[in-house]
Structures are given as C-alpha cells and as structure tokens.
Design an enzyme around this catalytic site. Structure first.
Site, PDB file in Angstrom:
ATOM      1  CE  LYS A 203    -123.706   2.614 -27.398  1.00 32.17           C
ATOM      2  NZ  LYS A 203    -123.641   3.354 -28.693  1.00 32.17           N
ATOM      3  NE  ARG A 213    -117.366   5.800 -26.575  1.00 33.21           N
ATOM      4  CZ  ARG A 213    -117.903   6.061 -25.403  1.00 33.21           C
ATOM      5  NH1 ARG A 213    -117.144   6.505 -24.406  1.00 33.21           N
ATOM      6  NH2 ARG A 213    -119.201   5.881 -25.189  1.00 33.21           N
ATOM      7  CB  CYS A 227    -127.059  13.245 -20.784  1.00 34.08           C
ATOM      8  SG  CYS A 227    -126.492  13.622 -22.440  1.00 34.08           S
ATOM      9  CE  LYS A 256    -121.500  -1.159 -27.862  1.00 32.41           C
ATOM     10  NZ  LYS A 256    -121.435  -0.257 -29.034  1.00 32.41           N
TER      11      LYS A 256
END
Length: 335
Positions: A203, A213, A227, A256
């Site tokens: 991902k 989102r 991160c 993804k």
C-alpha cells in the site's frame, strides 16, 4: 498455538469457501469472482448518502445496504469489502469504537451474513476512521507510531470482526508484524482455518486517496502516513513488505493503488505466484474513469484497465465500478 500450526504453514484459510477457491485458479478473463465491491457503512441503519466526489457511490446504513446488495447478488456479486464510518460516536486516541458494540460494522456483520450466506464479506481493519488523530495506529506522546500498541489493537479489531461473522479480515494499516498478530489471534479462537487474512501488503502513500478520505472522514489531523505507507517509487520496499506478510501467514495479498502500480502487481505476482493477488482500484482512479467520456467510452476505458490489471497478475480487483462490471459481464454472457 501448536508447533505444527504456525500461521505461515496453514493453507486452508486461503480457500475456505468457494469464491476463494476460484481465486486459486488464475486466468485473464474477468468473471464475477474477479471483482470485489467496497461498501461504506454508516451508524444510522436507515441512512443513505451520496458521495459527492464519486458519482453513483453511496454510503449506507445496513438497512439500506442489504436491499442495494440484493440486486447485485442476483447479478453474480460474490464478495464485498466493508468500511465503517462513525459521525456521532466519539473518536479517541485508541480507536475504541473500531470494534465496540455500537460500531456499524460489528452490528451489520450478522445481518449481512444472514441475508447473504454465500456472499464473501471482507472487513477493512484499520484505526484511522475511529481515532481522534486520524492515524492508522496508536501514537506515542511524541506523535510517532507506537508499534507494539498499534499491532495489539489492530489484532483485537480483526478478531472482533472475525468473531462477528467476517469471512476475510483485511488489515490496511501497513504496520510491521500485524499479520502474525492477527493470525495468532485467529488461531487462539479456532478461526485460523475459517477466516482469511487479506493483507494490504503493498500500500503506497499515494495522492489518489483523496475522495476516499473525504468519504471516510479519516484524514490525519496532523502529519501524514508516509512513515508507514510505501514511497511511490519503492519497488524494493514493496517486495520486502509482501515477503514479510507471506512469511507471517497472509492468505491473500494486495497492491494499492492499481493502475499506476501495475509493475508492482507483476512483481508481487512473480515473487509470490501461489498467493491470490488483489488490486485496489482506488477512489482517485474511479473519479478519473468516471469523467473519461460518455457512457460507452467510460465502459470501454474501464474494461481495458481491468483487463490490464488481470494481465499484470491481479486475481481479484476491488472496484467501486463493481455494479457496472456485473452488468457488463451479464450482457456478455447473454450474447
């Protein structure tokens, strides 16, 4: 766990139902078992809300979702991926409502399995929709990820979904070693051979998640997810991430986003040819294709992209276009 039941040595979780067995027999056609439909669940069981950034996509309460799925199941839909959304339940630092009795996914799972016994129900496992900070794990006071606490909490959520009826748990957080923790939790409750683990193994920290989102209300309040999600150019890290998850017992792998990462799809399939590979055609891809022309042009573009994903090595494509794809498959079958 028995010495002889190490997660990486157990195969049956990857073919514990008919749909998953078909994914073990890859080819390049696009059939109903090659498509998984992502759905958004609301707290209000009777609500239905259009997603402004994604035409023809809706957020549903479970009482609205079941009739919407009934028509699709008649057309051949075999699997869904469920995301929970909370708007009135409080969010906190540990994502307490990710698996509480009030969580919309927890409440919907028994109803979905009762309404559609043959439908494979996968549940996205992540904390970001439920945490006050919007990150995919638990944070230390300094604001960085607390790895041990995150993995423990993610495994708890995955187990709760499994015990409530999920056929697949799909951790999307990208934390190291969460596959092992989830597998151990499943085996501890005798679900290791009954519930599959679909790892978001590759991902990427992509710019193509914006509409998702917005829909999930899950953007981080501070910082970003770079991160723990993969850098877009990092093919080597993607290979290492997939290898890590395979070693920990993942039954199914995922890349993804989809279209910009077909090289990673091919790489992952070449490195792990015996694991069914999912590709997530993400919200940004959906938005672009939706605006690619009139209906005929859009359908042609869509099916070309799905075919290219299959050619690259995808066994199942997670796509918001699933209702349209089912119609296209039905028309082709009729001819």
């Amino acid at each position: 766990m028995s010495l002889y039941l190490k997660p990486e040595h157990v195969l049956q979780g990857g073919y514990c139902n008919a749909t998953l067995r078909k994914l073990q027999e890859p080819n390049t056609s696009i059939q109903t078992h090659n498509v998984m439909y992502p759905v958004f669940l609301l707290e209000n069981d009777d609500a239905i809300q259009p997603v402004s950034s994604m035409p023809n996509v809706y957020r549903y309460g479970v009482n609205q979702l079941i009739p919407a799925l009934a028509d699709l199941v008649k057309k051949g839909l075999e699997s869904i991926l469920v995301f929970g959304i909370i708007e009135t339940l409080p969010k906190d630092a540990n994502g307490s409502h990710a698996d509480s009795d009030s969580n919309p996914v927890m409440r919907a799972l028994p109803k979905l399995k009762a309404a559609f016994p043959g439908l494979v129900v996968a549940c996205d496992v992540c904390l970001c929709p439920y945490t006050s900070h919007g990150h995919c794990g638990v944070l230390q006071p300094t604001g960085v990820i607390d790895h041990a606490a995150s993995v423990k909490r993610i495994a708890e959520v995955a187990l709760s979904y499994a015990m409530s009826g999920a056929d697949i748990v799909a951790p999307s957080d990208m934390m190291d070693n969460r596959i092992k923790a989830i597998k151990e939790a499943l085996f501890s409750t005798n679900l290791g051979n009954k519930v599959s683990v679909l790892s978001y193994s590759c991902k990427f920290a992509s710019s193509m998640y914006g509409p998702f989102r917005e829909t999930m209300k899950s953007a981080p309040l501070a910082g970003d997810r770079k991160c723990y999600q993969l850098p877009p150019g990092a093919a080597g890290l993607a290979a290492r991430a997939a290898a890590r998850d395979v070693a920990e017992g993942a039954d199914l792998l995922m890349v993804k986003p989809g279209l910009p990462y077909l090289d990673i799809v091919r790489q992952t399939k070449d490195l792990h040819p015996h694991h069914p590979l999912f590709v997530y055609q993400v919200s940004g891809e959906y938005a672009m294709i939706s605006r690619s022309g009139d209906n005929n042009e859009m359908e042609t573009t869509l099916m070309e992209m799905l075919l290219c994903m299959r050619r690259a090595g995808a066994d199942c494509i997670i796509t918001y276009f699933a209702p349209l794809v089912l119609d296209i498959i039905s028309k082709r079958t009729a001819h």
